[in-house]
Design a protein around this motif. Structure first.
Motif, PDB file in Angstrom:
ATOM      1  N   THR A  78       0.847  -1.193   0.000  1.00  0.00           N
ATOM      2  CA  THR A  78       0.000   0.000   0.000  1.00  0.00           C
ATOM      3  C   THR A  78       0.885   1.246   0.000  1.00  0.00           C
ATOM      4  O   THR A  78       1.983   1.245   0.568  1.00  0.00           O
ATOM      5  N   ILE A  79       0.371   2.295  -0.619  1.00  0.00           N
ATOM      6  CA  ILE A  79       1.085   3.567  -0.712  1.00  0.00           C
ATOM      7  C   ILE A  79       0.335   4.623   0.083  1.00  0.00           C
ATOM      8  O   ILE A  79      -0.904   4.707   0.014  1.00  0.00           O
ATOM      9  N   SER A  80       1.064   5.421   0.834  1.00  0.00           N
ATOM     10  CA  SER A  80       0.438   6.508   1.603  1.00  0.00           C
ATOM     11  C   SER A  80       1.444   7.651   1.722  1.00  0.00           C
ATOM     12  O   SER A  80       2.630   7.502   1.406  1.00  0.00           O
ATOM     13  N   VAL A  81       0.936   8.789   2.185  1.00  0.00           N
ATOM     14  CA  VAL A  81       1.809   9.935   2.437  1.00  0.00           C
ATOM     15  C   VAL A  81       2.457   9.729   3.796  1.00  0.00           C
ATOM     16  O   VAL A  81       1.797   9.329   4.759  1.00  0.00           O
ATOM     17  N   ASN A  82       3.775   9.983   3.876  1.00  0.00           N
ATOM     18  CA  ASN A  82       4.470   9.727   5.137  1.00  0.00           C
ATOM     19  C   ASN A  82       4.098  10.759   6.205  1.00  0.00           C
ATOM     20  O   ASN A  82       3.393  11.735   5.937  1.00  0.00           O
ATOM     21  N   GLU A  83       4.577  10.525   7.423  1.00  0.00           N
ATOM     22  CA  GLU A  83       4.173  11.342   8.574  1.00  0.00           C
ATOM     23  C   GLU A  83       4.556  12.805   8.415  1.00  0.00           C
ATOM     24  O   GLU A  83       3.825  13.705   8.841  1.00  0.00           O
ATOM     25  N   SER A  84       5.693  13.061   7.781  1.00  0.00           N
ATOM     26  CA  SER A  84       6.136  14.455   7.626  1.00  0.00           C
ATOM     27  C   SER A  84       5.348  15.193   6.563  1.00  0.00           C
ATOM     28  O   SER A  84       5.376  16.418   6.502  1.00  0.00           O
ATOM     29  N   GLY A  85       4.644  14.432   5.699  1.00  0.00           N
ATOM     30  CA  GLY A  85       3.887  15.073   4.631  1.00  0.00           C
ATOM     31  C   GLY A  85       4.731  15.498   3.457  1.00  0.00           C
ATOM     32  O   GLY A  85       4.229  16.141   2.533  1.00  0.00           O
ATOM     33  N   ALA A  90       5.849   3.332   1.242  1.00  0.00           N
ATOM     34  CA  ALA A  90       5.310   2.068   0.727  1.00  0.00           C
ATOM     35  C   ALA A  90       5.381   1.037   1.850  1.00  0.00           C
ATOM     36  O   ALA A  90       6.442   0.850   2.462  1.00  0.00           O
ATOM     37  N   THR A  91       4.268   0.346   2.110  1.00  0.00           N
ATOM     38  CA  THR A  91       4.196  -0.609   3.224  1.00  0.00           C
ATOM     39  C   THR A  91       3.800  -1.990   2.706  1.00  0.00           C
ATOM     40  O   THR A  91       2.790  -2.137   2.005  1.00  0.00           O
ATOM     41  N   ASP A  92       4.622  -2.996   3.035  1.00  0.00           N
ATOM     42  CA  ASP A  92       4.314  -4.381   2.672  1.00  0.00           C
ATOM     43  C   ASP A  92       3.406  -4.978   3.743  1.00  0.00           C
ATOM     44  O   ASP A  92       3.709  -4.928   4.940  1.00  0.00           O
ATOM     45  N   VAL A 124       9.191   1.274   2.978  1.00  0.00           N
ATOM     46  CA  VAL A 124      10.164   2.072   2.234  1.00  0.00           C
ATOM     47  C   VAL A 124       9.758   3.527   2.395  1.00  0.00           C
ATOM     48  O   VAL A 124       8.673   3.941   1.947  1.00  0.00           O
ATOM     49  N   GLU A 125      10.582   4.280   3.116  1.00  0.00           N
ATOM     50  CA  GLU A 125      10.300   5.712   3.335  1.00  0.00           C
ATOM     51  C   GLU A 125      10.844   6.480   2.143  1.00  0.00           C
ATOM     52  O   GLU A 125      12.045   6.494   1.883  1.00  0.00           O
ATOM     53  N   GLY A 126       9.972   7.089   1.377  1.00  0.00           N
ATOM     54  CA  GLY A 126      10.400   7.831   0.192  1.00  0.00           C
ATOM     55  C   GLY A 126      11.115   9.126   0.537  1.00  0.00           C
ATOM     56  O   GLY A 126      10.944   9.695   1.614  1.00  0.00           O
TER      57      GLY A 126
END
Length: 587
Positions: A78-85, A90-92, A124-126
């Protein structure tokens, strides 16, 4: 326009809590469409190819598209916006033990590329997607979180010694104007542009001068424009070039042995637009916390804090929001929507400042009344000023019968005339006023004890309630009539700059003002004439003194010459007497 032709633009709005992908990567946006995922379950990779429309809308729409396609392909990612914005994560979700691999050109643009070997963790932190906050058309007044850059002049000295001063004035409306102005100056070899991250101006030295002693110097001469653009300072060569990046992003580096107070001090000294303080919440064990507060109010004061993996356990207590109100109608559909970065509205009603105190779902009626206290204060200041003028005159125009002391202007005709005219005007009616109140004494301003003006505020309030317009005219009317052209030949007239102003209706203070102007006029004023007369008299006396000094000097020289001649004659007589005496002794 061309008949039958339509023009379609790209998406202009991103929606709530999202941004347009065109603002990412410093404003370069996304250009690639291919991305490959291989989750940790070992089920195999999935190649996704998005359309141009998918990568040109909002970031939230792109994330939703990726998640939909990944789910349809059976990928447990799944893909989401990280905490810092600032980027994606990406999360397995498979629970597998293999490598999580994300590759492809779009993965690189999204900052999610893991390389062919992948990673052996579930997330995976983008990297930062570098949202562009400014562009060439960004208004100067909107820059720096709405604080603008101000007006002033800064000096640029390139590495070869070329110097130019850049003056920023009100005609420079956007960043393109400032950039073009810098790039147009012939005596410096620099290039100004929007930086790659789209959050400030970058200036690159192109003089070709290199070495440890070469530097690009930018300094404010007047104002703080360079400082507000974050380009001020001395900049030396780094990575083969000399440049200054006025990024709005601020990096604060902490040492391992920094105390909490030292960390807060570094944050406050960084110029990051936030204020940090240490607070004690009273809890046992670890009561100390760092509180971050934006220095700017409203939505423009929102600050993005990226700890770079250093977990500060931050949470938002209050998010900066603009004040929003509807004006003009009970129904929001018919009203005008007004937003402001502060709770003060200055430009809604002319001459009225509206302070927003609290939220309300029900309509609020705003009644604008007359500020009688301010009006009374203005009239009181007028009375005090008039009395101060009279007191000043009395300091120089007086006679004490007991001591027989008198002021230096006692009996002076001009002084007496000015005093009489002041009293006469303040007791006279206005000129061509229509209201029922023509005299100041009718409004509570009259001559009282010690021949000074007195102000009866109660009477003033009563007359103000009876006829506000008449009182306003009595105190403030000053109607300037247009100058009529002087006819030089039939049908042709001219006006000259020195033509005297003509007035129609005048209140009493306006009459008083014109009277004072007649006293102080630099050419025909009575005080000017009296001063010139006194200056002439002083000059005449000085000339007479000079003539007397000359006559005395001539007499002194004549008497001195006569005295010297007499001394010489006496000396010769003494010599002769001595000679005769010596002859008598010889015989």
């Amino acid at each position: 326009s061309v008949a039958g032709t339509s023009i379609t633009t790209g998406q202009l709005l991103a929606g709530t809590n999202s941004v347009l992908t065109s603002s990412l990567n410093g404003g370069a946006g996304l250009t690639q469409t291919a991305i490959t995922f291989d989750d940790r379950s070992g089920a195999g990779s999935v190649n996704l190819t998005l359309s141009a429309a998918d990568i040109s809308g909002s970031l939230s729409d792109l994330v939703e598209k990726l998640n939909t396609d990944l789910a349809a392909a059976g990928q447990g990612v799944t893909i989401s916006v990280n905490e810092s914005g600032r980027g994606l994560i990406a999360t397995d979700t498979t629970g597998g033990s293999g490598a999580l691999v994300i590759t492809g050109a779009l993965a690189a643009e999204l900052g999610l590329d893991t390389g062919a070997g992948g990673v052996t963790q579930n997330t995976v932190e983008g990297t930062s997607l570098q949202k562009a906050y400014v562009g060439l058309q960004t208004r100067v007044s909107d820059f720096n979180n709405g604080q603008g850059v101000g007006l002033g002049t800064f000096r640029i000295t390139d590495a070869s010694g070329g110097v130019e001063e850049i003056e920023i004035n009100s005609s420079h409306e956007n960043l393109a104007d400032i950039i073009n102005l810098i790039n147009s100056r012939p005596n410096i070899d620099v290039t100004a542009a929007i930086n790659d991250n789209g959050d400030g101006i970058v200036i690159t030295d192109t003089s070709g001068a290199t070495g440890s002693n070469k530097q690009l110097l930018i300094e404010d001469v007047s104002g703080t424009v360079a400082s507000n653009l974050r380009i001020a300072g001395t900049h030396t060569e780094s990575a083969g070039s000399i440049k200054v990046n006025g990024s709005l992003e601020t990096t604060v580096t902490f040492d391992a042995d920094d105390t909490l107070d030292e960390a807060v001090q570094k944050i406050n000294d960084s110029g990051a637009g936030i204020s940090a303080t240490v607070i004690n919440d009273g809890s046992p064990g670890t009561p100390y916390r760092i509180n971050f507060t934006s220095r700017n109010s409203g939505e423009s004061g929102r600050v993005l804090i990226d700890t770079g993996g250093f977990d500060l356990q931050l949470r938002t207590l209050s998010e900066g929001q603009d004040a929003v109100t509807f004006f003009g109608a009970d129904d929001p559909a018919d009203a005008i929507l007004i937003t402001s970065s502060s709770n003060t509205l200055d430009d809604v009603i002319s001459g009225v400042t509206i302070d927003l105190k609290q939220t309300s779902t029900a309509p609020v009626t705003l009644t604008v009344g007359t500020d009688t206290a301010s009006i009374e204060s203005a009239v009181s200041r007028f009375v005090d000023t008039f009395n101060t003028v009279l007191s000043t005159i009395d300091q120089y125009d007086f006679f004490d019968e007991e001591s027989e002391d008198k002021g230096i202007l006692f009996g002076d005709y001009t002084t007496q005339s000015i005093k009489r005219q002041l009293y006469s005007t303040v007791q006279s009616p206005g000129v061509l006023l229509d209201g029922q109140f023509q005299f100041l004494f009718q409004a509570g301003v009259k001559i009282g004890e010690d021949a000074r003006l007195e102000f009866d505020s109660q009477q003033f309030r009563e007359t103000l309630e009876q006829d506000f317009d008449a009182i306003e005219a009595l105190f403030s009317e000053r109607q300037l009539l247009p100058n009529e052209p002087i006819e030089v030949i039939p049908g042709t007239g001219i006006t000259t700059p020195d033509t005297q102003d003509d007035f129609g209706r005048l209140g009493v203070p306006a009459r008083l003002s014109l009277l004072i102007e007649s006293f102080t006029d630099s050419i025909s004023g009575s005080l000017t004439g009296r001063r010139n007369t006194i200056d002439t008299q002083i000059q005449d006396q000085n000339d007479r003194i000079a003539r007397l000094d000359l006559q005395l000097e001539n007499k002194r020289q004549r008497y001195q010459a006569q005295f010297i001649a007499m001394e010489r004659a006496i000396g010769e007589l003494q010599n002769q007497a001595g000679a005769l005496n010596s002859l008598g002794q010889a015989g």
